[in-house]
Design an enzyme around this catalytic site. Structure first.
Site, mmCIF file in Angstrom:
data_model
loop_
_atom_site.group_PDB
_atom_site.id
_atom_site.type_symbol
_atom_site.label_atom_id
_atom_site.label_comp_id
_atom_site.label_asym_id
_atom_site.label_seq_id
_atom_site.Cartn_x
_atom_site.Cartn_y
_atom_site.Cartn_z
ATOM 1 N N GLU A 24 0.828 -1.213 0.000
ATOM 2 C CA GLU A 24 0.000 0.000 0.000
ATOM 3 C C GLU A 24 0.859 1.258 0.000
ATOM 4 O OE1 GLU A 24 -2.820 -0.054 3.201
ATOM 5 O OE2 GLU A 24 -4.123 -1.540 2.224
ATOM 6 N N GLU A 37 -6.351 -7.205 -0.893
ATOM 7 C CA GLU A 37 -6.706 -7.004 0.521
ATOM 8 C C GLU A 37 -8.013 -6.245 0.598
ATOM 9 O OE1 GLU A 37 -3.613 -5.544 3.202
ATOM 10 O OE2 GLU A 37 -5.112 -4.284 4.195
#
Length: 444
Positions: free
Chosen positions: A168, A256
């Site tokens: 991320e 995710e």
């Protein structure tokens, strides 16, 4: 599996139907794992396909950080997830910062343990370079290249391994400014040892800016772009970005997502999660849920104190875990989610046949005589020849077989003229088993 198909016990228990129903059902034999079924994955026209060129959707669970909850990452827990939940992919999240790999490189041993388990179990595994508080993947680029060079050297010939090279990126880091240049270098490192396994690349703003990646894609043909969401925080605007990216030919992987809000703790938001799952299944986008942990937070799959080695009952699962398990088990009965479909509402026949009221005719045809592919593929045609319409919802078909001591099963509805989303399949155990039939598939 009882391999001599002409000798398989076939027993059909029927309700009644209102109209002609044509179905083609394919069943991966119980001895076939996800990797045995699908083999080497690749990208074709922006979609994930298996080695036969058939579109495939991966659905699974991610670990939490290995430095905190690594005890839940083991062969026993992964086997339970495969056999009871129906996962075909597992993600092993190795944080870089926050007491992760950079300060504790021995965590790579847990990654290797997880890969070995996945290889043995025949499930796909994502090796996740879990940047988060370190924001910019370039901060530890040298370490990433060293790590992925080792992983690609070890697993370049193993079709179940997927590399996620930047979890991320965040904190003002952009696709064109920092992420894409980083990904080019790390991809080159991987490809020097592994020419074809999938690579997932995170995008800006905690892997939400897939539109930027779609507008300037990487040259590697087997790269997917990560989108992450948490159902209580992220909604339609991110779904719109998936549609945009797919329209640009970019392959998307939700590596995710959580039922909670973005903190991981508020919620769970189950109606919002269902909207997301329906969308992803409809678009054929693979997904992995966060996370396999008993941590006291809404996104955790397990209740506090749950066993580290699987065998979880309903009481051992959190509210989120129960929901996610249901979604994965249901998804195992989808035909890959590759083509957007609109469920068709069955209609009453306008010109019923002249048979006796309630007469039902069933035709069965075996469409796979290959003994080496570990699959049963069948076509079933069911017709009401009576003069009175009968509800399709009253129909039940059971197909009996022997599992040969291997309990896992993958079920797919390839086609149905009432719409595959209106067909539900499950497996069960008969009250009285024989040496030729100890399991059945129930079709409703």
């Amino acid at each position: 599996m009882w391999m001599r198909r002409n000798q398989i016990v076939r027993k059909l228990t029927l309700g009644v139907v209102t109209t002609v129903l044509g179905m083609s059902l394919s069943f991966s034999a119980l001895s076939a794992t996800p990797v045995e079924t699908h083999g080497q994955l690749s990208i074709e026209n922006g979609r994930l396909v298996d080695e036969q060129g058939k579109r495939v959707q991966l659905r699974g669970v991610s670990s939490h950080g290995l430095q905190w909850f690594g005890d839940y990452v083991n062969k026993d827990s992964m086997k339970w997830l495969r056999d009871d939940w129906g996962i075909n992919v597992f993600r092993v999240a190795m944080y870089t910062a926050a007491d992760g790999y950079i300060s504790n490189p021995s965590l790579a041993n847990k990654v290797k343990e997880a890969v070995a388990a996945a290889q043995s179990l025949g499930v796909y595994i994502i090796i996740d370079w879990h940047i988060l508080s370190d924001n910019d993947p370039n901060i530890y680029k040298a370490q990433a290249k060293t790590f992925f060079a080792e992983m690609a050297g070890l697993y370049g010939s193993s079709p179940n391994v997927i590399y996620e090279i930047a979890n991320e990126p965040n904190g003002g880091v952009t696709w064109n400014g920092q992420i894409r240049p980083y990904a080019l270098e790390v991809t080159d490192t991987i490809r020097s040892k592994d020419p074809d396994n999938l690579i997932i690349v995170g995008t800006g703003t905690w892997s939400q800016d897939i539109h930027d990646a779609a507008d300037n894609q990487l040259p590697d043909p087997n790269t997917l772009y990560a989108l992450h969401f948490y159902a209580g925080t992220h909604g339609q605007f991110l779904r719109d970005r998936i549609d945009y990216a797919q329209s640009r030919g970019a392959a998307i992987f939700v590596s995710e997502w959580g039922t909670s809000d973005a903190s991981g703790n508020g919620g769970p938001f189950l109606p919002e999660s269902q909207t997301w799952i329906d969308f992803l299944n409809n678009r054929g986008v693979s997904w992995v849920n966060w996370s396999l942990t008993d941590k006291s937070e809404a996104s955790a799959a397990l209740a506090p104190g749950a066993s580290k080695s699987g065998g979880w009952t309903e009481q051992n699962l959190s509210t989120s875990g129960k929901f996610v398990r249901e979604q994965i088990r249901a998804g195992a009965n989808l035909g890959g989610g590759d083509t957007p479909t609109t469920p068709t509402t069955p209609t009453e026949p306008t010109n019923p046949g002249n048979g006796t009221t309630g007469d039902v005719v069933l035709q069965y045809r075996n469409v796979d005589n290959n003994p080496s592919d570990d699959a049963i593929r069948m076509a079933v045609n069911i017709k009401n020849t009576g003069s009175t319409p009968i509800k399709l919802s009253d129909l039940q078909v059971r197909y009996y077989f022997h599992d040969d001591g291997k309990p896992g099963a993958n079920l797919f509805v390839d086609w149905a003229n009432v719409g595959p989303n209106n067909i539900v399949t499950s497996t069960g155990t008969p009250a009285a088993s024989t040496d030729k039939a100890n399991r059945y598939v129930l079709v409703t």
